[in-house]
Design an enzyme around this catalytic site. Structure first.
Site, short mmCIF file in Angstrom:
data_model
loop_
_atom_site.label_atom_id
_atom_site.label_comp_id
_atom_site.label_asym_id
_atom_site.label_seq_id
_atom_site.Cartn_x
_atom_site.Cartn_y
_atom_site.Cartn_z
N CYS A 126 0.90 -1.17 0.08
CA CYS A 126 0.08 -0.02 -0.17
C CYS A 126 0.85 1.20 0.17
O CYS A 126 1.43 1.55 1.02
CB CYS A 126 -0.72 0.03 1.18
N CYS A 152 -0.54 4.08 2.14
CA CYS A 152 -0.35 3.87 3.61
C CYS A 152 1.19 4.08 3.81
O CYS A 152 1.27 4.62 4.88
CB CYS A 152 -0.79 2.45 4.00
N ASP A 153 2.04 3.59 3.25
CA ASP A 153 3.42 3.73 3.50
C ASP A 153 4.54 4.35 3.03
O ASP A 153 5.59 4.61 3.37
CB ASP A 153 3.90 2.24 3.61
#
Ligand code: FAD
Ligand code: NAP
Length: 315
Positions: free
Chosen positions: A136, A139-140
């Site tokens: 992701c 997300c990261d």
């Protein structure tokens, strides 16, 4: 035992939410959507969606999905935040076994549990998952601001997320096992024109290495057997998805309805499965285009079919 549901919807992505909207607005009284996390589905991981009709400008998947649950709840859809373990059927009634071990009963079920990111299968992938390996970028990606990263895959997801990461990171190595991509032509063009993205083609990841602090790099092998070392602290894997069909597996290991050899649910154009009263919608069905708009369309069709089925069953 709680009241029997007219319809149980399993999964709260674009297909499940649209099924919920149409089922409640179309007259079913008692409809619950079982979603193990926050509603919205896998598109909430996307940094940008530009092909949902009528939505122009830069919008994230999260922004797109934000209003959907509220719209459904207005028409009476109930949301249970719980994982469903199994759907089974006895006579005309379905049982929905939840993660806490309790069950609910329903006259009809629409299963919309989508798909999950696949692992690529190289050494170190599991060991460093969540410690330098991610599926992701939204997300990261921020953890790698000002650093170099590698992206593995050659589909729409890998290319779109490589473009996203190129905005944050100093360089993105896009590693693909062939020399042609299976992505939209416009996306391929944007990748090829991005000077922060280096294409590493005809190359397969062999090993991610690191230490107890996380990933230090990745070794890839080209088709002639040459191994290249790419020293990056972050590796993003986008190599496709597996169908989430686990809730349909019965105690004896059989499926509740027909599935194909890839585990996709066989449906007709009304989203009916081979079992009466059971419908499937979205990414988990055969021949799914795997798009938000088509998942939503499936959800609407499945709900209309469920309404007819329940009307006939209870009349
Ligand atoms: P999903 O979105 O997968 O939703 C399934 C839901 O079911 C999930 O919320 C999950 O938590 C829930 N669930 C699963 N199992 C259970 C269980 N046992 N109990 C309870 N709940 C459960 N499509 C586009 O049209 N345009 C794009 O630009 C685009 N970009 C994408 C970018 C990325 C990074 C990704 C990953 C996908 C992208 N897609 C895009 C594809 C799109 O996200 C999917 O086609 C769509 O989300 C499918 O919807 P769905 O409702 O079938 O399944
Ligand atoms: P995908 O289209 O299945 O692509 C997966 C990629 O990973 C392929 O390039 C594949 O290589 C590669 N791959 C598979 N296994 C591998 C392994 N073990 N090691 C290395 N590489 C491997 O998956 P996706 O990109 O996630 O897309 C899924 C679906 O969602 C598609 O239908 C896509 O169109 C859709 N989607 C659409 C949008 C959009 O419309 N904007 C955005 C994202 C996703 P090969 O090419 O050699 O098979």
């Amino acid at each position: 035992m709680a009241e029997i549901l007219d319809c149980a919807i399993i999964g709260g992505g674009p297909a499940g939410l649209t099924a919920g909207l149409y089922a409640t607005r179309g007259g079913l009284e008692n409809v619950t959507m079982f979603e193990k996390g926050m509603p919205g589905g896998q598109i909430t991981q996307s940094s940008e969606i530009e092909n949902y009709p009528g939505v122009t400008g830069e919008i994230t998947g999260m922004d797109l999905m934000m209003p959907w649950p509220e719209q459904c709840q207005k028409f009476g859809l109930k949301h249970a935040m719980v994982e469903v373990k199994r759907v089974s059927k006895d006579g005309d009634l379905f049982s929905i076994t939840k993660g806490d071990g309790t069950t609910e009963q329903a006259h009809s079920v629409i299963v919309c549990t989508g798909s999950s990111p696949r692992r690529a299968g190289f050494a170190g992938e599991d060991e460093f998952f969540g410690r330098g390996i991610s599926t992701c970028a939204t997300c990261d990606g921020f953890f790698y601001k000002g650093k170099e990263v590698a992206v593995i895959g050659g589909g729409d997801t890998a290319l779109e997320e490589a473009l996203y990461l190129a905005k944050i990171c100093t360089k993105v190595y896009l590693i693909h096992r062939r020399d042609t991509f299976r992505a939209a032509p416009n996306t391929i063009k944007r990748v090829e024109e991005n000077d922060k993205i280096e294409l590493v083609l005809n190359s397969t990841p062999k090993e991610v290495y690191g230490d107890n602090m996380g990933v230090n790099g990745l070794k890839v092998e080209d088709k002639d057997g040459n191994v290249r070392n790419i020293a990056v602290p972050g590796v993003f894997i986008f190599v496709g998805n597996d169908v989430n069909n686990q809730t349909l597996i019965q105690e004896d290991g059989s499926f509740l309805c027909d599935v194909n050899d890839q585990g996709q649910i066989v449906v007709d154009l009304s989203m009916k499965t081979s079992l009466k009263g059971l419908f499937a919608a979205g990414d988990m069905r055969i021949e799914a285009p795997k798009q938000v708009v088509s998942a939503a369309g499936d959800g609407a069709v499945a709900a209309l079919s469920a309404i007819s089925y329940v009307d006939e069953l209870l009349s």
